[in-house]
Scaffold this active site. Structure first.
Site, mmCIF file in Angstrom:
data_model
loop_
_atom_site.group_PDB
_atom_site.id
_atom_site.type_symbol
_atom_site.label_atom_id
_atom_site.label_comp_id
_atom_site.label_asym_id
_atom_site.label_seq_id
_atom_site.Cartn_x
_atom_site.Cartn_y
_atom_site.Cartn_z
ATOM 1 N N ASP A 67 0.875 -1.177 0.000
ATOM 2 C CA ASP A 67 0.000 0.000 0.000
ATOM 3 C C ASP A 67 0.912 1.227 0.000
ATOM 4 O OD1 ASP A 67 -1.489 2.223 0.780
ATOM 5 O OD2 ASP A 67 -2.759 1.086 2.167
ATOM 6 N N VAL A 68 0.887 1.994 -1.089
ATOM 7 C CA VAL A 68 1.860 3.089 -1.229
ATOM 8 C C VAL A 68 1.673 4.208 -0.202
ATOM 9 C CG1 VAL A 68 2.258 2.676 -3.694
ATOM 10 C CG2 VAL A 68 0.513 4.348 -2.975
ATOM 11 N N ASN A 94 2.423 5.646 -10.071
ATOM 12 C CA ASN A 94 1.150 5.604 -10.799
ATOM 13 C C ASN A 94 -0.083 5.383 -9.931
ATOM 14 O OD1 ASN A 94 -0.567 4.966 -13.347
ATOM 15 N ND2 ASN A 94 -0.731 3.105 -12.102
ATOM 16 N N TYR A 167 -9.402 14.828 -5.355
ATOM 17 C CA TYR A 167 -8.597 14.306 -6.471
ATOM 18 C C TYR A 167 -7.835 15.447 -7.159
ATOM 19 C CZ TYR A 167 -7.523 11.682 -10.780
ATOM 20 O OH TYR A 167 -6.883 11.076 -11.841
ATOM 21 N N LYS A 171 -3.689 16.058 -7.481
ATOM 22 C CA LYS A 171 -2.950 16.171 -8.744
ATOM 23 C C LYS A 171 -2.263 17.545 -8.836
ATOM 24 C CE LYS A 171 -4.057 12.034 -10.158
ATOM 25 N NZ LYS A 171 -3.070 10.946 -10.188
HETATM 26 P P1 NAD Z 1 -7.014 2.048 -12.140
HETATM 27 O O1 NAD Z 1 -8.043 2.121 -11.096
HETATM 28 O O2 NAD Z 1 -7.069 0.943 -13.144
HETATM 29 O O3 NAD Z 1 -5.555 2.020 -11.513
HETATM 30 C C1 NAD Z 1 -5.215 2.516 -10.258
HETATM 31 C C2 NAD Z 1 -4.354 1.486 -9.591
HETATM 32 O O4 NAD Z 1 -3.893 1.985 -8.337
HETATM 33 C C3 NAD Z 1 -5.124 0.188 -9.304
HETATM 34 O O5 NAD Z 1 -4.391 -0.902 -9.848
HETATM 35 C C4 NAD Z 1 -5.175 0.127 -7.797
HETATM 36 O O6 NAD Z 1 -5.112 -1.197 -7.289
HETATM 37 C C5 NAD Z 1 -3.922 0.913 -7.424
HETATM 38 N N1 NAD Z 1 -3.956 1.424 -6.068
HETATM 39 C C6 NAD Z 1 -4.968 2.058 -5.424
HETATM 40 N N2 NAD Z 1 -4.625 2.350 -4.170
HETATM 41 C C7 NAD Z 1 -3.345 1.888 -3.989
HETATM 42 C C8 NAD Z 1 -2.449 1.884 -2.911
HETATM 43 N N3 NAD Z 1 -2.790 2.409 -1.728
HETATM 44 N N4 NAD Z 1 -1.224 1.325 -3.088
HETATM 45 C C9 NAD Z 1 -0.879 0.772 -4.278
HETATM 46 N N5 NAD Z 1 -1.706 0.757 -5.340
HETATM 47 C C10 NAD Z 1 -2.934 1.306 -5.200
HETATM 48 O O7 NAD Z 1 -7.050 3.466 -12.877
HETATM 49 P P2 NAD Z 1 -6.000 4.118 -13.888
HETATM 50 O O8 NAD Z 1 -6.796 4.972 -14.774
HETATM 51 O O9 NAD Z 1 -5.108 3.121 -14.476
HETATM 52 O O10 NAD Z 1 -5.199 5.085 -12.911
HETATM 53 C C11 NAD Z 1 -3.780 5.087 -12.813
HETATM 54 C C12 NAD Z 1 -3.296 6.504 -12.536
HETATM 55 O O11 NAD Z 1 -3.583 7.324 -13.666
HETATM 56 C C13 NAD Z 1 -3.949 7.181 -11.334
HETATM 57 O O12 NAD Z 1 -2.977 7.921 -10.618
HETATM 58 C C14 NAD Z 1 -4.954 8.104 -11.978
HETATM 59 O O13 NAD Z 1 -5.243 9.219 -11.166
HETATM 60 C C15 NAD Z 1 -4.218 8.493 -13.229
HETATM 61 N N6 NAD Z 1 -5.068 9.037 -14.278
HETATM 62 C C16 NAD Z 1 -5.972 8.240 -14.935
HETATM 63 C C17 NAD Z 1 -6.737 8.796 -15.948
HETATM 64 C C18 NAD Z 1 -7.726 7.996 -16.751
HETATM 65 O O14 NAD Z 1 -8.442 8.570 -17.568
HETATM 66 N N7 NAD Z 1 -7.809 6.691 -16.595
HETATM 67 C C19 NAD Z 1 -6.624 10.149 -16.265
HETATM 68 C C20 NAD Z 1 -5.709 10.919 -15.565
HETATM 69 C C21 NAD Z 1 -4.937 10.351 -14.578
#
Ligand code: NAD
Length: 269
Positions: A67-68, A94, A167, A171
């Site tokens: 857990d990060v 990420n 959120y 960011k």
């Molecule tokens: P996602 O939900 O598939 O991925 C997020 C990942 O973070 C999951 O695998 C989850 O298990 C992991 N996670 C959550 N809490 C955690 C913790 N405490 N410790 C370790 N891992 C943890 O969604 P995604 O879209 O792949 O998101 C990845 C990143 O990209 C995030 O930071 C998100 O804010 C960012 N992001 C996504 C989008 C989009 O459109 N999908 C847009 C902008 C930014």
């Protein structure tokens, strides 16, 4: 394919799904050994599936539960990685999540939870990565840099987002964390940048794309007229981790199909 990250060790947080999984596959295809981080036991199978796909394609790596937002767990993940592979070259910061709420009813718990993972988690992982980069220093056989960090930010480091104050604040915080670290460690040859995804098709934003109506509405925000895929971010991450971008430091790279171009003004406002 030219393996621009051959022999480098990369930790990708939150890599059992979505963007993290996509970035892990892209880094692996570019020659990196990848550590697939996941947060809880329930995500282990998904993380192992990502690793299996990577291995089938000829890549290497392992999975790591952490857990990060927890200091001891982050320190253990980095220590385990250094013990297993000798060092760390790349951190993809990420892991992230949303707990959306109208601001007036947002609980302190919802606020702290999102900030704890999205911002404090990036602090904790970046600190361990930087400690390792400083310990090893530049090894020209690996890379021109002592290490590289990519913070996964969002278009919401600059676009306000009603109903998502926690959120958006996380960011926005990443923007100044990234820039400050880049300034603090450039002279140590550590490169630190952000990728700011627009709308990428992953579990985090399923409701924005899983019906034709939702997708149509989403596309009004994307001048390039398609939703992104994790590979779009993976391709950018490979470049940003490779020596091809050796002079790029302290920058937010928007990979968003033009979402930050104020599309509402396309027809003259
Ligand atoms: P996602 O939900 O598939 O991925 C997020 C990942 O973070 C999951 O695998 C989850 O298990 C992991 N996670 C959550 N809490 C955690 C913790 N405490 N410790 C370790 N891992 C943890 O969604 P995604 O879209 O792949 O998101 C990845 C990143 O990209 C995030 O930071 C998100 O804010 C960012 N992001 C996504 C989008 C989009 O459109 N999908 C847009 C902008 C930014």
């Amino acid at each position: 394919m030219d393996k621009k990250l051959q022999g480098q060790i990369a930790i990708i947080t939150g890599a059992s799904s979505g963007i993290g999984a996509g970035v892990a596959k892209s880094l692996s295809a570019a020659g990196a050994t990848v550590v697939i981080n996941y947060p809880v036991a329930a995500a282990k199978d998904a993380a192992e599936a990502v690793l299996a796909e990577i291995k089938t394609a000829g890549g290497a790596g392992n999975t790591s539960m952490c857990d990060v937002s927890k200091e001891d767990q982050v320190q253990k993940m980095f220590a385990d990685t250094v013990q297993q592979y000798g060092t760390v070259d790349i951190l993809i910061n990420n892991a992230g999540l949303q707990k959306d709420s109208p601001f007036e009813s947002m609980s302190l718990e919802q606020w702290n939870f999102v900030l704890g993972v999205n911002l404090t988690g990036q602090f904790l992982c970046a600190r361990e990565a930087i400690r390792e980069f400083l310990r090893r220093g530049v090894d020209p056989k690996r890379s021109r840099a002592a290490g590289k960090i990519i913070h996964m930010s969002s278009v919401h480091e600059v676009i306000p987002w009603a109903g998502h104050a926690n959120y958006a604040a996380s960011k926005g915080g990443i923007l100044m964390l990234m820039k400050t670290l880049a300034q603090e460690f450039a002279w140590k040859k550590i490169r630190i940048n952000s990728i700011c995804p627009g709308a990428i098709q992953t579990p985090i934003n399923r409701s924005a794309w899983d019906t034709p109506e939702a997708l149509k509405s989403l596309l009004t925000l994307i001048p390039y007229q398609r939703i992104g895929i994790p590979e779009d971010i993976g391709n950018a991450a490979v470049w940003l981790c490779s020596d091809d971008s050796d002079y790029v430091n302290g920058t937010s790279l928007f990979v968003d199909g033009g979402m930050t171009l104020y599309p509402g003004f396309t027809e003259n406002g």
